[in-house]
Write a protein that holds these residues in place. Structure first.
Motif, mmCIF file in Angstrom:
data_model
loop_
_atom_site.group_PDB
_atom_site.id
_atom_site.type_symbol
_atom_site.label_atom_id
_atom_site.label_comp_id
_atom_site.label_asym_id
_atom_site.label_seq_id
_atom_site.Cartn_x
_atom_site.Cartn_y
_atom_site.Cartn_z
ATOM 1 N N GLY A 175 0.555 -1.300 0.112
ATOM 2 C CA GLY A 175 -0.082 -0.069 -0.141
ATOM 3 C C GLY A 175 0.681 1.179 0.091
ATOM 4 N N LEU A 176 2.008 1.313 0.456
ATOM 5 C CA LEU A 176 2.622 2.500 0.674
ATOM 6 C C LEU A 176 3.987 2.850 0.017
ATOM 7 N N ILE A 177 4.822 1.491 -0.205
ATOM 8 C CA ILE A 177 6.140 1.626 -0.745
ATOM 9 C C ILE A 177 6.197 1.335 -2.256
ATOM 10 N N PRO A 178 6.598 2.251 -3.117
ATOM 11 C CA PRO A 178 6.899 1.965 -4.555
ATOM 12 C C PRO A 178 8.148 0.831 -4.579
ATOM 13 N N PRO A 179 8.218 -0.207 -5.633
ATOM 14 C CA PRO A 179 7.493 0.301 -6.941
ATOM 15 C C PRO A 179 6.336 -0.808 -7.156
ATOM 16 N N HIS A 180 5.674 -0.974 -5.920
ATOM 17 C CA HIS A 180 4.187 -1.559 -6.272
ATOM 18 C C HIS A 180 3.230 -0.469 -6.966
ATOM 19 N N PRO A 181 2.280 -1.325 -7.893
ATOM 20 C CA PRO A 181 1.538 -0.429 -8.400
ATOM 21 C C PRO A 181 0.775 0.671 -8.195
ATOM 22 N N GLY A 182 0.216 0.408 -6.858
ATOM 23 C CA GLY A 182 -0.776 1.368 -6.314
ATOM 24 C C GLY A 182 0.036 2.756 -6.116
ATOM 25 N N PRO A 183 1.081 2.644 -5.341
ATOM 26 C CA PRO A 183 1.904 3.738 -5.004
ATOM 27 C C PRO A 183 2.391 4.604 -6.114
ATOM 28 N N LEU A 184 2.933 3.726 -7.271
ATOM 29 C CA LEU A 184 3.262 4.292 -8.467
ATOM 30 C C LEU A 184 2.486 5.008 -9.165
ATOM 31 N N VAL A 185 1.168 4.367 -9.297
ATOM 32 C CA VAL A 185 -0.190 5.053 -10.032
ATOM 33 C C VAL A 185 -0.413 6.328 -9.259
ATOM 34 N N ALA A 186 -0.285 6.501 -8.184
ATOM 35 C CA ALA A 186 -0.636 7.693 -7.221
ATOM 36 C C ALA A 186 0.460 8.662 -7.582
ATOM 37 N N ILE A 187 1.689 8.230 -7.409
ATOM 38 C CA ILE A 187 2.816 9.146 -7.586
ATOM 39 C C ILE A 187 2.570 9.825 -9.046
ATOM 40 N N ASP A 188 2.336 8.928 -10.001
ATOM 41 C CA ASP A 188 2.338 9.744 -11.345
ATOM 42 C C ASP A 188 1.138 10.661 -11.476
ATOM 43 N N ALA A 189 0.083 10.224 -10.756
ATOM 44 C CA ALA A 189 -1.345 10.830 -11.073
ATOM 45 C C ALA A 189 -1.154 12.474 -10.182
ATOM 46 N N ALA A 370 -10.290 7.519 -0.303
ATOM 47 C CA ALA A 370 -9.666 6.176 -0.724
ATOM 48 C C ALA A 370 -10.278 5.145 0.256
ATOM 49 N N VAL A 371 -10.599 5.611 1.603
ATOM 50 C CA VAL A 371 -11.317 4.646 2.497
ATOM 51 C C VAL A 371 -12.972 4.260 1.801
ATOM 52 N N ALA A 372 -13.335 5.144 1.245
ATOM 53 C CA ALA A 372 -14.943 5.024 1.040
ATOM 54 C C ALA A 372 -14.693 4.015 -0.421
ATOM 55 N N ILE A 373 -13.898 4.235 -1.235
ATOM 56 C CA ILE A 373 -13.602 3.563 -2.435
ATOM 57 C C ILE A 373 -13.552 2.189 -1.898
ATOM 58 N N ARG A 374 -12.575 1.963 -1.224
ATOM 59 C CA ARG A 374 -11.926 0.462 -0.786
ATOM 60 C C ARG A 374 -13.064 -0.171 -0.072
ATOM 61 N N LEU A 375 -13.869 0.327 0.759
ATOM 62 C CA LEU A 375 -14.944 -0.315 1.308
ATOM 63 C C LEU A 375 -15.863 -0.791 0.215
ATOM 64 N N VAL A 382 -7.912 -0.191 -7.103
ATOM 65 C CA VAL A 382 -8.835 0.507 -7.582
ATOM 66 C C VAL A 382 -9.031 1.740 -6.579
ATOM 67 N N ALA A 383 -9.041 1.528 -5.508
ATOM 68 C CA ALA A 383 -9.175 2.908 -4.599
ATOM 69 C C ALA A 383 -7.933 3.677 -4.564
ATOM 70 N N THR A 384 -6.954 3.025 -5.036
ATOM 71 C CA THR A 384 -5.701 4.206 -5.027
ATOM 72 C C THR A 384 -6.030 4.826 -6.288
ATOM 73 N N VAL A 385 -6.198 4.245 -7.494
ATOM 74 C CA VAL A 385 -6.098 4.950 -8.651
ATOM 75 C C VAL A 385 -7.220 5.991 -8.811
ATOM 76 N N SER A 386 -8.492 5.484 -8.160
ATOM 77 C CA SER A 386 -9.546 6.448 -8.360
ATOM 78 C C SER A 386 -9.385 7.675 -7.581
ATOM 79 N N ALA A 387 -9.071 7.463 -5.989
ATOM 80 C CA ALA A 387 -8.822 8.372 -5.187
ATOM 81 C C ALA A 387 -7.756 9.404 -5.711
ATOM 82 N N ALA A 388 -6.588 8.950 -6.235
ATOM 83 C CA ALA A 388 -5.526 9.867 -6.830
ATOM 84 C C ALA A 388 -6.018 10.828 -8.020
ATOM 85 N N GLY A 389 -6.898 10.302 -8.834
ATOM 86 C CA GLY A 389 -7.691 11.127 -9.662
ATOM 87 C C GLY A 389 -8.537 12.200 -9.173
#
Length: 465
Positions: A175-189, A370-375, A382-389
């Protein structure tokens, strides 16, 4: 963010593809997310298709012309895959090489040989954190489950005392450390600095994983006191090999991309001169693409060669590593398309206005979204990329460190309370032989602790730096 900066940002942004007001845009967001949730949970549709349909539904309800909504979605998908697709692919190759060569087993066995008794839960969280750096969460679980069951059986430990620290280590990395997909997408966004995000992510991750892992496992073991289930243990990679790589080279290979990216961040802070030759060199070698590519190439020699891999075997490993990530890439890309549709429809401006009018701290708002989309969706990605947008426009007026903290707030929120709509919930339940209620009291609560502790630490850091 001040009203003046909001107006300046709006003036610089391209005109939205719809003239809808805040109320209509709010309804459009709710409809888009509801469509995604319904398709994923009720109709069991793949998240890629659900995100695609949800993006078009969002555009339609917002009153955007269909052709412009399609253009927004496809451009967002393309830019997201261009930004993180290669990194995800390289991370998958490195993870597969680590698993198939027996390097992961070497790390596990070496650390376990040094630990015992009360130190065992701490050893498990260390193993999971190190092994989990280059591995996707699901792969990490499959890799570590045999170790967890073996240690629990041989040492006569409660399964939760050993399993929770391992799961916490994997989840925090995911959830927190790149290079995992979620953090990478949020960093890019949000256009965050990867090195700074990585450094602050480690600062947040260490206390978080300690609290949610070894410390919480004491409570979880009392609540759910179950032994390791009697089942056939999956065969470990090293059992099929005559030899495997050494501990030192394996650990160095795993940590190489992290060290390079952190070195770049440190040089950027110390030198702070784009024309300086040293900084330019580190800007290249510390870029995520070069750092991960270097780790993969080094891994061919430090992991593949000691395991006796031929060139054909290395090629097969690369191919097998790339195969499972097609779905991940498509989900991440479609999340980027959804993000772009949100922004182009004017939702970004709406979020700016809401944060200004309601005086909600941007980091808290990002965590809550992010919490709302995760729940709702059950997917951390999905929660990460949507919340980042949704919150990306908030980063325009932020410092480098606060933009990095915004990424971490999103990542923390995306881990909140995994329940029955999350594949990870069922994976943990079945592997550990738990009932649904027991899984909620252990795995789900552990995820919530990670989310709350990490979110709180992010807010605390925002007041300090």
């Amino acid at each position: 963010m001040t009203r003046l900066s909001v107006e300046m940002l709006a003036a610089d942004a391209p005109p939205p593809i719809t003239s809808a007001g805040h109320a209509q845009l709010g309804i459009a967001v709710l409809v888009g997310i509801a469509v995604i949730v319904l398709l994923i949970t009720k109709f069991k549709l793949h998240a890629f298709l659900a995100l695609t349909i949800g993006s078009l539904a969002l555009g339609a309800v917002a009153g955007a012309p269909l052709d412009k909504a399609i253009t927004s979605f496809t451009s967002g998908l393309g830019s997201t895959v261009a930004g993180v697709g290669v990194l995800i692919a390289l991370g998958a190759i490195l993870g597969k090489l680590l698993a198939d060569s027996g390097g992961a087993d070497q790390i596990v066995d070496t650390i376990l040989a040094k630990a015992g008794g009360r130190a065992m839960p701490w050893a498990m969280v260390l193993i999971a954190s190190v092994v989990g750096l280059p591995l996707f969460f699901e792969v990490g679980i499959v890799l570590l489950i045999p170790v967890v069951l073996m240690v629990a059986k041989r040492g006569n430990y409660s399964l939760m005392r050993i399993g929770i620290p391992a799961l916490a280590g994997l989840s925090v990395m995911h959830g927190l450390i790149p290079p995992h997909p979620g953090p990478l997408v949020a960093i890019d966004a949000v256009k965050a600095n990867l090195g700074v995000t990585l450094a602050l992510g480690i600062v947040v991750a260490i206390p978080t994983v300690i609290i949610a892992g070894p410390l919480f496992s004491r409570v979880a073991a009392r609540w759910v006191d179950v032994p390791a289930p009697d089942r056939m243990l999956p065969q470990r990679a090293s059992e099929q090999l005559e030899r495997r790589p050494g501990f030192g080279p394996t650990l160095a290979t795993v940590l190489l991309p992290v060290v390079l990216m952190l070195a770049k961040a440190l040089v950027d802070i110390v030198v702070d001169d784009p024309a300086d030759h040293t900084q330019r060199v580190f800007d290249v070698v510390g870029s995520p693409l070069v750092a991960l590519l270097a780790a993969v190439i080094v891994g061919f020699f430090t992991l593949g060669r000691p395991a006796g891999f031929t060139r054909d075997r290395l090629q097969q490993t690369v191919e097998k590593g790339l195969m499972p990530i097609a779905g991940i890439l498509l989900i991440v890309g479609a999340g980027g398309g959804f993000k772009q549709t949100l922004i182009d429809s004017g939702v970004g401006r709406m979020i700016l206005d809401i944060s200004e009018d309601w005086s909600i701290p941007a980091l808290l708002l990002a965590w809550l979204i992010a919490v709302a989309i995760r729940l709702a969706t059950g997917s951390a990605t999905v929660a990460t990329v949507s919340a980042a947008g949704l919150v990306a426009p908030l980063a325009a007026d932020m410092s480098t460190t606060h933009t990095a903290l915004l990424v971490l707030a999103i990542g923390a929120g995306s881990l909140f309370f995994s329940h029955v709509n999350d594949a990870g919930f069922w994976l943990v339940k079945e592997y550990f032989g738990l009932e649904v209620g027991q899984t909620v009291k252990t795995w789900s609560l552990m995820e919530t602790i990670i989310s709350v502790v990490a979110g709180g630490l992010v807010l605390l850091l925002s007041l300090i730096i």
